[in-house]
Design a protein around this motif. Structure first.
Motif, PDB file in Angstrom:
ATOM      1  N   VAL A  17       0.839  -1.201   0.000  1.00  0.00           N
ATOM      2  CA  VAL A  17       0.000   0.000   0.000  1.00  0.00           C
ATOM      3  C   VAL A  17       0.872   1.248   0.000  1.00  0.00           C
ATOM      4  O   VAL A  17       0.603   2.218  -0.727  1.00  0.00           O
ATOM      5  CB  VAL A  17      -0.971  -0.019   1.214  1.00  0.00           C
ATOM      6  CG1 VAL A  17      -1.616   1.351   1.415  1.00  0.00           C
ATOM      7  CG2 VAL A  17      -2.007  -1.082   1.017  1.00  0.00           C
ATOM      8  N   SER A  18       1.953   1.245   0.782  1.00  0.00           N
ATOM      9  CA  SER A  18       2.822   2.430   0.831  1.00  0.00           C
ATOM     10  C   SER A  18       3.574   2.616  -0.475  1.00  0.00           C
ATOM     11  O   SER A  18       3.861   3.747  -0.873  1.00  0.00           O
ATOM     12  CB  SER A  18       3.789   2.324   2.006  1.00  0.00           C
ATOM     13  OG  SER A  18       4.707   1.273   1.802  1.00  0.00           O
ATOM     14  N   ASN A  19       3.904   1.537  -1.168  1.00  0.00           N
ATOM     15  CA  ASN A  19       4.559   1.663  -2.470  1.00  0.00           C
ATOM     16  C   ASN A  19       3.585   2.166  -3.541  1.00  0.00           C
ATOM     17  O   ASN A  19       3.984   2.867  -4.469  1.00  0.00           O
ATOM     18  CB  ASN A  19       5.177   0.327  -2.919  1.00  0.00           C
ATOM     19  CG  ASN A  19       6.455   0.004  -2.176  1.00  0.00           C
ATOM     20  OD1 ASN A  19       7.058   0.875  -1.555  1.00  0.00           O
ATOM     21  ND2 ASN A  19       6.863  -1.247  -2.231  1.00  0.00           N
ATOM     22  N   ASP A  20       2.302   1.797  -3.422  1.00  0.00           N
ATOM     23  CA  ASP A  20       1.298   2.243  -4.386  1.00  0.00           C
ATOM     24  C   ASP A  20       0.990   3.744  -4.210  1.00  0.00           C
ATOM     25  O   ASP A  20       0.672   4.422  -5.166  1.00  0.00           O
ATOM     26  CB  ASP A  20       0.020   1.434  -4.253  1.00  0.00           C
ATOM     27  CG  ASP A  20       0.174   0.047  -4.832  1.00  0.00           C
ATOM     28  OD1 ASP A  20       1.149  -0.197  -5.572  1.00  0.00           O
ATOM     29  OD2 ASP A  20      -0.685  -0.819  -4.502  1.00  0.00           O
ATOM     30  N   SER A  21       1.062   4.212  -2.965  1.00  0.00           N
ATOM     31  CA  SER A  21       0.699   5.606  -2.720  1.00  0.00           C
ATOM     32  C   SER A  21       1.827   6.583  -3.139  1.00  0.00           C
ATOM     33  O   SER A  21       1.572   7.757  -3.281  1.00  0.00           O
ATOM     34  CB  SER A  21       0.369   5.808  -1.242  1.00  0.00           C
ATOM     35  OG  SER A  21       1.522   5.576  -0.455  1.00  0.00           O
ATOM     36  N   GLU A  22       3.018   6.077  -3.298  1.00  0.00           N
ATOM     37  CA  GLU A  22       4.136   6.958  -3.706  1.00  0.00           C
ATOM     38  C   GLU A  22       4.118   7.284  -5.135  1.00  0.00           C
ATOM     39  O   GLU A  22       3.689   7.115  -6.063  1.00  0.00           O
ATOM     40  CB  GLU A  22       5.475   6.288  -3.373  1.00  0.00           C
ATOM     41  CG  GLU A  22       5.722   6.212  -1.903  1.00  0.00           C
ATOM     42  CD  GLU A  22       7.026   5.483  -1.603  1.00  0.00           C
ATOM     43  OE1 GLU A  22       7.741   5.081  -2.536  1.00  0.00           O
ATOM     44  OE2 GLU A  22       7.317   5.324  -0.432  1.00  0.00           O
TER      45      GLU A  22
END
Length: 153
Positions: free
Chosen positions: A148-153
């Protein structure tokens, strides 16, 4: 497995009649049927535990290989934790299957510590199963959080 061969050929099992019979390549003495069934349960439990331990060692090696490649937070790691958990369950089932045979040894030799050692062996693998289940859930959460954190970047 060497322990099983030495154990079955010991004085305890040859005490009943002094004769050793070979069933399926494993020595048993000829005594009451219930004792033979417990001896079979001990043998099956030893084999199940040994095979499950080998499988556990292979999966642990694969997990260490992923760690050395720095691929720790991947779905493959979570799958390996699931496999490690089920390998521990296999060892638990083997230990549970061995308990009647261990009881036979404890009863015949009048050594209650033998039964306690069998129960401790079972409890250790129960603890390991719970530990791997917790690690599996934590790792799955960490992988999802990383995704999720990689998708939001």
């Amino acid at each position: 497995m060497v322990f099983a061969a030495v154990f079955a050929g010991s004085e305890l099992f040859s005490h009943f009649t002094g004769r050793v019979a070979f069933f399926g390549g494993f020595p048993f003495t000829r005594f009451r049927l219930e004792c033979q069934l417990q001896a079979y349960a001990l043998t099956i439990g030893l084999y199940v535990s040994a095979i499950s331990f080998i499988v556990l060692a292979v999966f642990a090696w694969q997990l260490l290989h992923l760690i050395s490649q720095q691929l720790v937070f991947t779905a493959k790691t979570v799958q390996l934790f699931v496999a490690l958990k089920w390998s521990c369950v296999g060892i638990q089932l083997g230990a549970l299957t061995m308990l009647p045979g261990i009881y036979l040894v404890a009863d015949r030799t009048d050594a209650p510590g033998v039964m306690a050692m069998g129960l401790i062996f079972y409890a250790v693998w129960l603890f390991m199963t719970v530990f791997f289940a917790i690690l599996q859930r934590l790792w799955a959460t960490a992988v999802a959080f990383k995704h999720v954190s990689n998708d939001s970047e």
